[in-house]
Design an enzyme around this catalytic site. Structure first.
Site, PDB file in Angstrom:
ATOM      1  N   TRP A 164       0.875  13.064 -66.358  1.00  0.00           N
ATOM      2  CA  TRP A 164       2.106  13.550 -67.420  1.00  0.00           C
ATOM      3  C   TRP A 164       3.501  14.472 -66.463  1.00  0.00           C
ATOM      4  CZ3 TRP A 164       3.669   9.347 -70.164  1.00  0.00           C
ATOM      5  CH2 TRP A 164       2.407   8.902 -70.272  1.00  0.00           C
ATOM      6  N   ASP A 180       5.918  21.068 -71.539  1.00  0.00           N
ATOM      7  CA  ASP A 180       4.976  19.716 -72.512  1.00  0.00           C
ATOM      8  C   ASP A 180       4.310  20.138 -73.562  1.00  0.00           C
ATOM      9  OD1 ASP A 180       4.921  16.455 -73.149  1.00  0.00           O
ATOM     10  OD2 ASP A 180       4.547  16.524 -71.360  1.00  0.00           O
ATOM     11  N   LYS A 184       1.503  12.309 -80.559  1.00  0.00           N
ATOM     12  CA  LYS A 184      -0.175  12.563 -81.140  1.00  0.00           C
ATOM     13  C   LYS A 184      -0.712  13.758 -81.869  1.00  0.00           C
ATOM     14  CE  LYS A 184      -0.261  11.022 -76.641  1.00  0.00           C
ATOM     15  NZ  LYS A 184       0.794  11.646 -75.156  1.00  0.00           N
TER      16      LYS A 184
HETATM   17  C1  LIG Z   1       1.477  10.666 -73.876  1.00  0.00           C
HETATM   18  C2  LIG Z   1       2.060  11.856 -72.923  1.00  0.00           C
HETATM   19  C3  LIG Z   1       3.898  11.883 -73.263  1.00  0.00           C
HETATM   20  C4  LIG Z   1       4.161  11.005 -72.985  1.00  0.00           C
HETATM   21  O1  LIG Z   1       4.668  10.247 -73.949  1.00  0.00           O
HETATM   22  P1  LIG Z   1       5.764   9.466 -74.653  1.00  0.00           P
HETATM   23  O2  LIG Z   1       6.766   9.767 -75.965  1.00  0.00           O
HETATM   24  O3  LIG Z   1       4.876   8.218 -74.938  1.00  0.00           O
HETATM   25  O4  LIG Z   1       7.086   9.560 -73.854  1.00  0.00           O
HETATM   26  C5  LIG Z   1       4.289  13.031 -72.034  1.00  0.00           C
HETATM   27  N1  LIG Z   1       2.649  14.740 -71.908  1.00  0.00           N
HETATM   28  C6  LIG Z   1       1.967  14.001 -72.717  1.00  0.00           C
HETATM   29  C7  LIG Z   1       1.189  15.444 -72.157  1.00  0.00           C
HETATM   30  C8  LIG Z   1       1.468  13.496 -73.158  1.00  0.00           C
HETATM   31  O5  LIG Z   1       0.409  13.167 -74.079  1.00  0.00           O
END
Ligand SMILES: *Cc1c(COP(=O)(O)O)cnc(C)c1O
Length: 354
Positions: free
Chosen positions: A100, A167, A191
């Site tokens: 990511w 993030d 998540k």
């Molecule tokens: C799942 C995830 C993403 C991607 O998220 P989307 O909502 O599918 O764009 C980005 N960063 C991390 C750390 C993730 O676990």
């Protein structure tokens, strides 16, 4: 029977939240309308949006500190670009700790100059780099707090003179931190907060408005702030369900309460991985994620037996990401400790059979 849900995302939600949101699909607020068919401009929904935004700030201890919470769309992946559009003027520093982070770097590079302050790519991202400098004349520093795929997590954050962007998609609201050390936090809901379809952005207002670029309205945080996170039709159901999860979390004792529980679950999981000779952990011990535990089975011949036993125990979503292989137990906030106990039991039963 309800399964033990270890899915990495979209993932488990509190049962109570699923019940309440399903009631709202049938009849929201006993008003004779479904949450799916009301106007986002209705008083009832504006209240939901405001509640969700204020709970997010409250749980992070950021109320009255110059931050705004937004519920946007396009996933964390859109934030990879949106962060750069709003904050990148000349150069930014990125810590590369996984898939990511690499994607965030790739998107920001389309706009301007990105410098990787450190990377653990050479070791398939099984650890978090710790010694690096963040030049004070950069526009911002970007990191990923929890690496969902590799199962590593930043336990502390660097001292940073420039805005720190993080993030937090896979560990948002999972632990106590000084959230005021960040200039901007973003996280896809699916998540640890709600269903897929909305992305939380928490931004300190005074870091905005400093780039010379002409930002398209939908990509401009300021436009979303001015419009109360309703510049365009928000994802009503995803925001409502996220609000319910944040309420659930507050009633549980907020981030302190959930951190205690998450620590217990992680300890139980990792002690089995370490003590059971059939299994091997993937991530460096000091960087192990409390959310996603990655591990492999040492003897491939036991794979079928193990997976049959998992199935019989009602354990779901344990397959590792293809870039790591093996297994990944995602232990998000809503996963009860009983589910970890069930998994650990299967693992030790396999040991006694082998
Ligand atoms: C799942 C995830 C993403 C991607 O998220 P989307 O909502 O599918 O764009 C980005 N960063 C991390 C750390 C993730 O676990």
């Amino acid at each position: 029977m309800k399964k033990h849900n270890f899915s990495a995302g979209p993932s488990i939600l509190p049962q109570e939240v699923i019940m309440k949101s399903s009631e709202a699909v049938l009849d929201f607020n006993n008003d004779g309308l479904s949450i799916l068919e009301i106007s986002h401009r209705s008083k009832a929904f504006i209240d939901v949006m405001e509640k969700a935004r204020s709970l997010a700030l409250e749980l992070m201890g950021l109320e009255g500190k110059g931050y705004k919470a937004l519920f946007l769309q396009g996933g964390a992946s859109t934030q990879f670009l949106m962060v750069a559009m709003n904050l990148l003027e000349k150069r930014a520093g990125y810590l590369n700790t996984g898939t990511w982070s690499s994607k965030a770097i790739k998107e920001a590079k389309k706009l301007d100059d990105i410098y990787e302050v450190a990377s653990s790519k050479e070791a398939n991202f099984n650890y978090i780099p710790k010694e690096y400098d963040i030049p004070s004349d950069y526009d911002y520093f970007h990191c990923t707090s929890n690496n969902t795929i590799f199962g590593t997590q930043l336990k502390s954050f660097p001292k940073c003179e420039i805005p720190m962007v993080c993030d937090m998609s896979s560990d948002i609201f999972s632990r106590q931190l000084d959230y005021s050390q960040f200039g901007l936090i973003y996280a896809g809901a699916q998540k640890n907060m709600g269903p897929a379809g909305t992305t939380l952005v928490v931004v300190k207002e005074d870091i905005l408005g400093k780039v010379s670029r002409n930002i398209p309205s939908i990509m401009d945080y300021k436009v979303h702030i001015e419009n109360g996170s309703m510049f365009n039709t928000p994802p009503v159901f995803a925001v409502y369900t996220s609000m319910l999860t944040l309420e659930w979390l507050k009633n549980l004792g907020g981030l302190k309460g959930i951190e205690d529980l998450n620590e217990k679950k992680a300890r139980l999981m990792y002690s089995e991985i370490d003590l059971n000779p059939l299994f091997k952990g993937f991530a460096a011990k000091e960087d192990r994620s409390f959310m996603n535990a990655t591990f492999t089975l040492e003897n491939e011949n036991l794979k079928e037996t193990f997976e049959t036993m998992l199935k019989e125990a009602g354990i779901s979503g344990l397959n590792g990401h293809r870039s790591v292989g093996g297994y990944r137990a995602s232990m998000y906030n809503a996963l009860p400790i009983e589910s970890v106990k069930a998994l650990v039991e299967v693992m030790s039963e396999l040991e006694s059979k082998a």
